[in-house]
Write a protein that holds these residues in place. Structure first.
Motif, short mmCIF file in Angstrom:
data_model
loop_
_atom_site.label_atom_id
_atom_site.label_comp_id
_atom_site.label_asym_id
_atom_site.label_seq_id
_atom_site.Cartn_x
_atom_site.Cartn_y
_atom_site.Cartn_z
N LYS A 43 0.84 -1.21 0.00
CA LYS A 43 0.00 0.00 0.00
C LYS A 43 0.87 1.26 0.00
O LYS A 43 0.71 2.15 -0.85
CB LYS A 43 -0.92 0.00 1.22
N SER A 44 1.77 1.32 0.97
CA SER A 44 2.62 2.52 1.04
C SER A 44 3.48 2.64 -0.21
O SER A 44 3.74 3.75 -0.69
CB SER A 44 3.51 2.45 2.28
N THR A 45 3.92 1.51 -0.74
CA THR A 45 4.73 1.54 -1.95
C THR A 45 3.93 2.09 -3.13
O THR A 45 4.46 2.86 -3.94
CB THR A 45 5.26 0.14 -2.29
N PRO A 81 1.01 11.73 5.52
CA PRO A 81 1.87 10.60 5.85
C PRO A 81 1.31 9.72 6.96
O PRO A 81 0.43 10.13 7.71
CB PRO A 81 3.17 11.26 6.30
N GLN A 82 1.83 8.49 7.03
CA GLN A 82 1.55 7.62 8.18
C GLN A 82 2.10 8.30 9.43
O GLN A 82 3.17 8.91 9.38
CB GLN A 82 2.24 6.25 7.96
N SER A 83 1.38 8.21 10.54
CA SER A 83 1.77 8.94 11.75
C SER A 83 3.20 8.68 12.19
O SER A 83 3.88 9.57 12.67
CB SER A 83 0.85 8.56 12.91
N LEU A 163 -3.85 9.51 1.33
CA LEU A 163 -3.79 9.43 2.78
C LEU A 163 -3.39 8.01 3.19
O LEU A 163 -4.12 7.06 2.93
CB LEU A 163 -5.13 9.79 3.43
N ASP A 164 -2.22 7.88 3.83
CA ASP A 164 -1.74 6.57 4.25
C ASP A 164 -2.22 6.32 5.68
O ASP A 164 -1.74 6.95 6.62
CB ASP A 164 -0.22 6.50 4.15
N GLU A 165 -3.16 5.41 5.82
CA GLU A 165 -3.75 5.03 7.11
C GLU A 165 -4.19 6.23 7.95
O GLU A 165 -3.71 6.45 9.05
CB GLU A 165 -2.74 4.18 7.90
N PRO A 166 -5.14 7.01 7.43
CA PRO A 166 -5.58 8.20 8.17
C PRO A 166 -6.37 7.86 9.44
O PRO A 166 -6.57 8.73 10.27
CB PRO A 166 -6.48 8.92 7.16
MG LIG Z 1 2.18 1.25 4.86
#
Ligand SMILES: [Mg+2]
Ligand SMILES: Nc1ncnc2c1ncn2[C@@H]1O[C@H](COP(=O)(O)OP(=O)(O)OP(=O)(O)O)[C@@H](O)[C@H]1O
Lengths: 247, 301
Positions: A43-45, A81-83, A163-166
């Motif tokens: 996902k992040s990639t 970004p992810q927290s 949004l990465d894991e909001p």
């Molecule tokens: Mg990720």
């Protein structure tokens, strides 16, 4: 009309670790799409590939019909970004962080003009953080922190929001606030791609859902995509059992 | 002796006036840069670059070109080598930094030892505040001003780079370029400061002021004012101390900065040890039960 985000058979390897293998995804303007997959499913990639932070070994990414670099320069893309990736002790106020959304529109020294200040005030108002503008960013709750970064994207005038894991570490009420906000932005024409582990909220929030496991396994109506037998494809059965036990 | 005599006497001497000018300039430039270094987590990088410039400075001296040229070249060489060792072997970054900068520093020492008329050069190692020439002062003035002006003009970009390089990239800036720029300024700053306190102690001036200011405020803008103010004050106090105690000037300046950090570390109103301990004790008293995290129905992730 060209898609807001067009990911075409993108392959990304980190050394000999394959992270994405021919992932294909199109998202139109005004749509909210939820990205669902295991830890390490890419996902992040995928976000990084869309942003141009990693160079695909194969495939192409197109934003608004043009190159990602052109989209970045025009301020069309915003990334929350992810927290874990943020230094919450950094001595900046909420206002200063949101102002960073305007930097692409400013001169060499990034001195804010009246219209920049206005855009920031409006963005803060929209995410209901006006009263917190002068707080240091670390002195916000998890949900408020996410909203601050969304405000940065609004101030920027971005039309593609990633949004990465909001919703990680965000309580139900803040999550509802963020969802309402994202829906407003989509109604204004933004394309929103977000990754999440919160499968229950997704059908309510998203217009589309994507199951990802290095490649896109399934893309469609959330109610269909999130059927247990489909999730089993992406997560493996043992994870599904754990999930059922937790419910 | 009256207080005026105490304060003014040292500056009857031209060499003391020069020393004061150079120390204060070095203290201010280093302090401004240090605000970013401590927030990015580049303190070790500051250590590395400030040592690694030594062979560059020596070679520049031999070749008769400005010190800054050699310093910047070797500053980048050091950063490049560190990155290469880290990325292409299983050695971790801190070890890579240690290997590269000590080796380059050693190269500098060897070069000094084989260079004729080396007395000018040995001064670079420990600083020679009281023996500065007119040209030294001129060089510090020029380099210091250039560095400071660039840092001030681009301070918002550097802060963005330090806080969120991904966002910098997202709005079309080049974070790698910004980082390289900052490292180049670090090399220039090292040249400025090594005239004052010497190669060995430059790193103190590159870390302590920023760290001190960070403990005093939650606003980066205020850090950029506090750090150079404190640093310059320490430089002046250190210089007086070295004059009246007849002690090493570079060492004295850094010692005073260390003392200032200690005071702030203990007594800073919000982030000092005493204040945080007191606040924690008060919270423990007030707390009844620990808060329960809200229950969310999420997949294990
Ligand atoms: Mg990720
Ligand atoms: N910088 C990196 N270097 C090497 N491998 C990486 C790197 N980043 C990610 N990977 C690998 O690539 C794969 C995909 O990672 P990615 O971070 O995209 O997953 P993810 O779906 O975001 O996971 P999570 O839900 O944990 O955030 C994983 O196997 C991961 O180990």
């Amino acid at each position: 009309m060209s898609a807001a985000i067009d990911v075409d058979s993108v392959t990304v390897n980190y050394g000999d670790v394959p992270a994405l293998d021919g992932a294909t995804l199109r998202l139109n303007k005004g749509r909210i799409c939820g990205l669902v997959g295991m830890n390490g499913s890419g996902k992040s990639t995928l976000f990084k590939a869309i942003m141009g932070l990693v160079k695909p070994d194969a495939g192409t990414v197109t934003i608004d019909g043009g190159s990602p670099a052109a989209a970045r320069r025009s301020g069309a893309i915003s990334y929350v970004p992810q927290s874990e990736d943020v230094d919450w002790h950094f001595p900046l106020s909420v206002h200063e962080v949101v102002m960073m959304g305007r930097y692409g529109h400013m001169g060499m020294t990034r001195r804010p003009h009246k219209k920049d200040k206005l855009a920031v005030a409006e963005a803060l108002d929209r995410v209901e953080l006006s009263d917190f503008a002068q707080r240091q960013i670390g002195q916000l709750s998890g949900g408020q922190r996410k909203r601050a970064f969304v405000a940065r994207g609004i101030a920027q005038g971005a039309t593609t929001l990633l949004l990465d894991e909001p919703f990680a570490g965000v309580d139900k009420r803040s999550e509802a606030t963020i969802c309402a906000l994202l829906k407003e932005l989509a109604a204004d024409g933004a394309a929103i791609l977000l990754s999440t582990h919160d499968l229950h909220a997704l059908p309510e929030l998203a217009d589309e859902a994507v199951l990802i496991m290095r490649r896109v396994l399934m893309h469609g109506d959330p109610a269909v995509v999130l059927q247990p037998e489909n999730l089993a494809l992406a997560f493996g059965l043992d994870v599904m059992k754990r999930n059922e036990m937790a419910l | 002796m009256s207080i005026f005599e105490f304060l003014l006497d040292p500056f009857d001497f031209v060499f003391m006036q020069r020393a004061l000018a150079v120390t204060v300039i070095a203290a201010v430039v280093c302090a401004v840069l240090s605000c970013w270094l401590v927030l990015i987590g580049w303190s070790l990088m500051g250590d590395a670059v400030s040592h690694a410039v030594l062979p560059g400075v020596v070679l520049a001296y031999i070749a008769g070109v400005p010190f800054a040229v050699g310093a910047v070249l070797f500053g980048f060489l050091a950063v490049g080598l560190i990155g290469a060792v880290r990325d292409t072997s299983r050695v971790k970054e801190d070890a890579a930094i240690g290997i590269v900068f000590t080796t380059l520093f050693a190269l500098g020492l060897v070069l000094i030892s084989v260079t004729p008329s080396q007395s000018d050069l040995t001064h670079i190692i420990f600083g020679n505040l009281l023996g500065l020439s007119h040209e030294d002062l001129f060089q510090v003035l020029v380099l210091g001003t250039i560095t400071l002006v660039i840092l001030i003009l681009k301070h918002r970009d550097f802060t963005l780079f330090a806080f969120d390089p991904t966002h910098a990239h997202a709005i079309g800036l080049n974070p790698r370029l910004l980082g390289a720029f900052l490292l180049g300024l670090l090399a220039l700053t090292s040249v400025v400061a090594l005239q004052a306190v010497g190669v060995v102690l430059v790193v103190a001036m590159l870390i302590i002021p920023g760290a001190t200011a960070y403990l005093l405020t939650d606003r980066f803008g205020r850090m950029l004012v506090l750090a150079p103010t404190i640093s310059a004050a320490c430089a002046v106090v250190g210089l007086y101390a070295s004059y009246y105690l007849d002690a090493a000037s570079g060492g004295m300046v850094v010692l005073v900065q260390g003392a200032a950090f200690t005071l702030v570390y203990l007594f800073s109103p919000r982030h000092g040890l005493v204040a945080t301990r007191l606040a924690a004790a008060r919270r423990r008293k007030a707390a009844s039960a620990p808060e329960q995290p809200a229950r969310t129905h999420t997949l294990a992730g």
